[in-house]
Scaffold this motif. Structure first.
Motif, PDB file in Angstrom:
ATOM      1  N   LEU A   9     -45.484  31.580  18.013  1.00  0.00           N
ATOM      2  CA  LEU A   9     -45.913  30.750  19.137  1.00  0.00           C
ATOM      3  C   LEU A   9     -44.825  29.752  19.533  1.00  0.00           C
ATOM      4  O   LEU A   9     -44.505  29.601  20.719  1.00  0.00           O
ATOM      5  CB  LEU A   9     -47.204  30.022  18.773  1.00  0.00           C
ATOM      6  CG  LEU A   9     -47.766  29.061  19.830  1.00  0.00           C
ATOM      7  CD1 LEU A   9     -48.101  29.796  21.116  1.00  0.00           C
ATOM      8  CD2 LEU A   9     -49.008  28.344  19.281  1.00  0.00           C
ATOM      9  N   GLU A  10     -44.232  29.077  18.556  1.00  0.00           N
ATOM     10  CA  GLU A  10     -43.162  28.114  18.858  1.00  0.00           C
ATOM     11  C   GLU A  10     -41.963  28.804  19.494  1.00  0.00           C
ATOM     12  O   GLU A  10     -41.341  28.277  20.418  1.00  0.00           O
ATOM     13  CB  GLU A  10     -42.740  27.380  17.586  1.00  0.00           C
ATOM     14  CG  GLU A  10     -43.745  26.363  17.096  1.00  0.00           C
ATOM     15  CD  GLU A  10     -43.166  25.443  16.044  1.00  0.00           C
ATOM     16  OE1 GLU A  10     -41.931  25.495  15.811  1.00  0.00           O
ATOM     17  OE2 GLU A  10     -43.935  24.663  15.446  1.00  0.00           O
ATOM     18  N   HIS A  11     -41.642  29.985  19.001  1.00  0.00           N
ATOM     19  CA  HIS A  11     -40.519  30.742  19.555  1.00  0.00           C
ATOM     20  C   HIS A  11     -40.802  31.158  20.997  1.00  0.00           C
ATOM     21  O   HIS A  11     -39.899  31.147  21.841  1.00  0.00           O
ATOM     22  CB  HIS A  11     -40.258  31.976  18.695  1.00  0.00           C
ATOM     23  CG  HIS A  11     -39.216  32.902  19.236  1.00  0.00           C
ATOM     24  ND1 HIS A  11     -37.889  32.556  19.346  1.00  0.00           N
ATOM     25  CD2 HIS A  11     -39.314  34.174  19.719  1.00  0.00           C
ATOM     26  CE1 HIS A  11     -37.205  33.565  19.871  1.00  0.00           C
ATOM     27  NE2 HIS A  11     -38.051  34.561  20.102  1.00  0.00           N
ATOM     28  N   ALA A  12     -42.061  31.511  21.282  1.00  0.00           N
ATOM     29  CA  ALA A  12     -42.409  32.041  22.607  1.00  0.00           C
ATOM     30  C   ALA A  12     -42.527  30.952  23.671  1.00  0.00           C
ATOM     31  O   ALA A  12     -42.144  31.170  24.818  1.00  0.00           O
ATOM     32  CB  ALA A  12     -43.720  32.832  22.526  1.00  0.00           C
ATOM     33  N   VAL A  13     -43.059  29.774  23.294  1.00  0.00           N
ATOM     34  CA  VAL A  13     -43.351  28.756  24.319  1.00  0.00           C
ATOM     35  C   VAL A  13     -42.648  27.427  24.078  1.00  0.00           C
ATOM     36  O   VAL A  13     -42.721  26.533  24.924  1.00  0.00           O
ATOM     37  CB  VAL A  13     -44.873  28.516  24.434  1.00  0.00           C
ATOM     38  CG1 VAL A  13     -45.599  29.812  24.757  1.00  0.00           C
ATOM     39  CG2 VAL A  13     -45.443  27.870  23.175  1.00  0.00           C
ATOM     40  N   GLY A  14     -41.979  27.281  22.925  1.00  0.00           N
ATOM     41  CA  GLY A  14     -41.334  26.016  22.601  1.00  0.00           C
ATOM     42  C   GLY A  14     -42.226  25.146  21.733  1.00  0.00           C
ATOM     43  O   GLY A  14     -43.459  25.203  21.832  1.00  0.00           O
ATOM     44  N   ALA A  15     -41.605  24.324  20.894  1.00  0.00           N
ATOM     45  CA  ALA A  15     -42.356  23.531  19.926  1.00  0.00           C
ATOM     46  C   ALA A  15     -43.295  22.535  20.598  1.00  0.00           C
ATOM     47  O   ALA A  15     -44.427  22.324  20.141  1.00  0.00           O
ATOM     48  CB  ALA A  15     -41.391  22.800  18.992  1.00  0.00           C
ATOM     49  N   GLY A  16     -42.839  21.894  21.668  1.00  0.00           N
ATOM     50  CA  GLY A  16     -43.672  20.904  22.339  1.00  0.00           C
ATOM     51  C   GLY A  16     -44.940  21.502  22.901  1.00  0.00           C
ATOM     52  O   GLY A  16     -46.038  20.949  22.727  1.00  0.00           O
TER      53      GLY A  16
END
Length: 272
Positions: free
Chosen positions: A136-143
């Motif tokens: 999920l972080e890789h796909a949309v960014g950590a924020g």
């Protein structure tokens, strides 16, 4: 309040071919197990929901059990599976961190559109929670990922196609069935969504394109992006009218609501 609930593997990123399969095989090698799955082998394993469950299917092969020295005791087997799965999860997360697993087109864009419009966005998966959060972080960014609740792993006793994971999402987030659209990529995921009484948009991938999706509201090749070739609409049983790529208005139409998206946000098929 409208909600968009994404599956992880094959939906947020092309994880099966480029992540889970090599992670499984690396795990088998690390633990000295006499098995390697080909892409075709793994395609068959995808009918089984859950990583531990896929590895547990090896116990059905008497030759593997004999050559790998697998104990007969159920508790000992469960301990082995837990150890293998920890290794596999670490291998998978390393691949994500190394950028080896491509995010699927349109995911980051559609998630941002939904959040900006006040939608609830969540992820529901049968994979290990650590793996799902990494993807999920890789796909949309950590924020952006920090704003998205994740339901994954063993939070429910039964994996997809059982609807338990989606029942849990509905109950925990206090969502209405008629306001919640699921995005899946496989028949197991579609059955889990519809079993929970939820409409489903399917984005197929190389492993699932051949599967039947008769219950889906909309089936597309991918969500798409303005700088990519136009998407292919494989089936449309609702009010969505996707153009070059899927926009939030299409998701709204899948819920049986009028599309309020301005026409300038809906380029004609074949245009950027």
């Amino acid at each position: 309040m409208s909600a968009l609930v994404f599956d992880c593997d094959g939906v947020l990123a092309d994880t099966e071919r480029f992540g889970h399969l090599p992670a499984f095989n690396a795990t088998f090698a690390e633990h000295g197990l006499p098995v390697r799955w080909s892409e075709d082998d793994y395609g068959e394993k995808l009918a089984i929901g859950g990583g531990k469950e896929r590895m547990a299917s090896l116990f059905q092969d008497p030759e593997f059990v004999r050559s790998a020295g697998i104990p007969d005791d159920d508790a000992a087997r469960a301990q082995l599976l837990a150890e293998w799965h920890r290794t596999k999860t670490a291998r998978f997360r390393a691949l994500v961190a190394a950028g080896e697993i491509p995010a699927r087109p349109g995911v980051a864009r559609l998630v941002a559109e939904a959040l900006d419009d006040g939608w609830t966005v969540a992820v529901a998966s049968t994979s290990a929670e650590e793996s799902v959060r990494a993807v999920l972080e890789h796909a949309v960014g950590a924020g952006t990922a920090a704003r998205i609740p994740v339901f994954a792993g063993d939070v429910v006793p039964a994996k997809k196609p059982d609807p338990a994971i989606y029942d849990l999402v509905l109950q925990t987030l206090d969502l209405d069935h008629g306001d919640t659209l699921v995005v899946e990529d496989s028949r197991n995921g579609l059955l889990a969504a519809t079993g929970a009484g939820l409409p489903c948009l399917v984005t197929v991938n190389g492993y699932t394109r051949h599967e039947p999706f008769d219950e889906a509201v909309l089936v597309v090749s991918e969500l798409g992006d303005p700088d990519r070739p136009p998407i292919e609409v494989l089936a449309n049983r609702g009010g969505a009218q996707p153009g070059h790529h899927v926009v939030l208005g299409d998701a709204r139409a899948c819920l049986g609501r009028p599309d309020r998206t301005p026409s300038t946000d809906r380029p004609e098929r074949g245009t950027a």
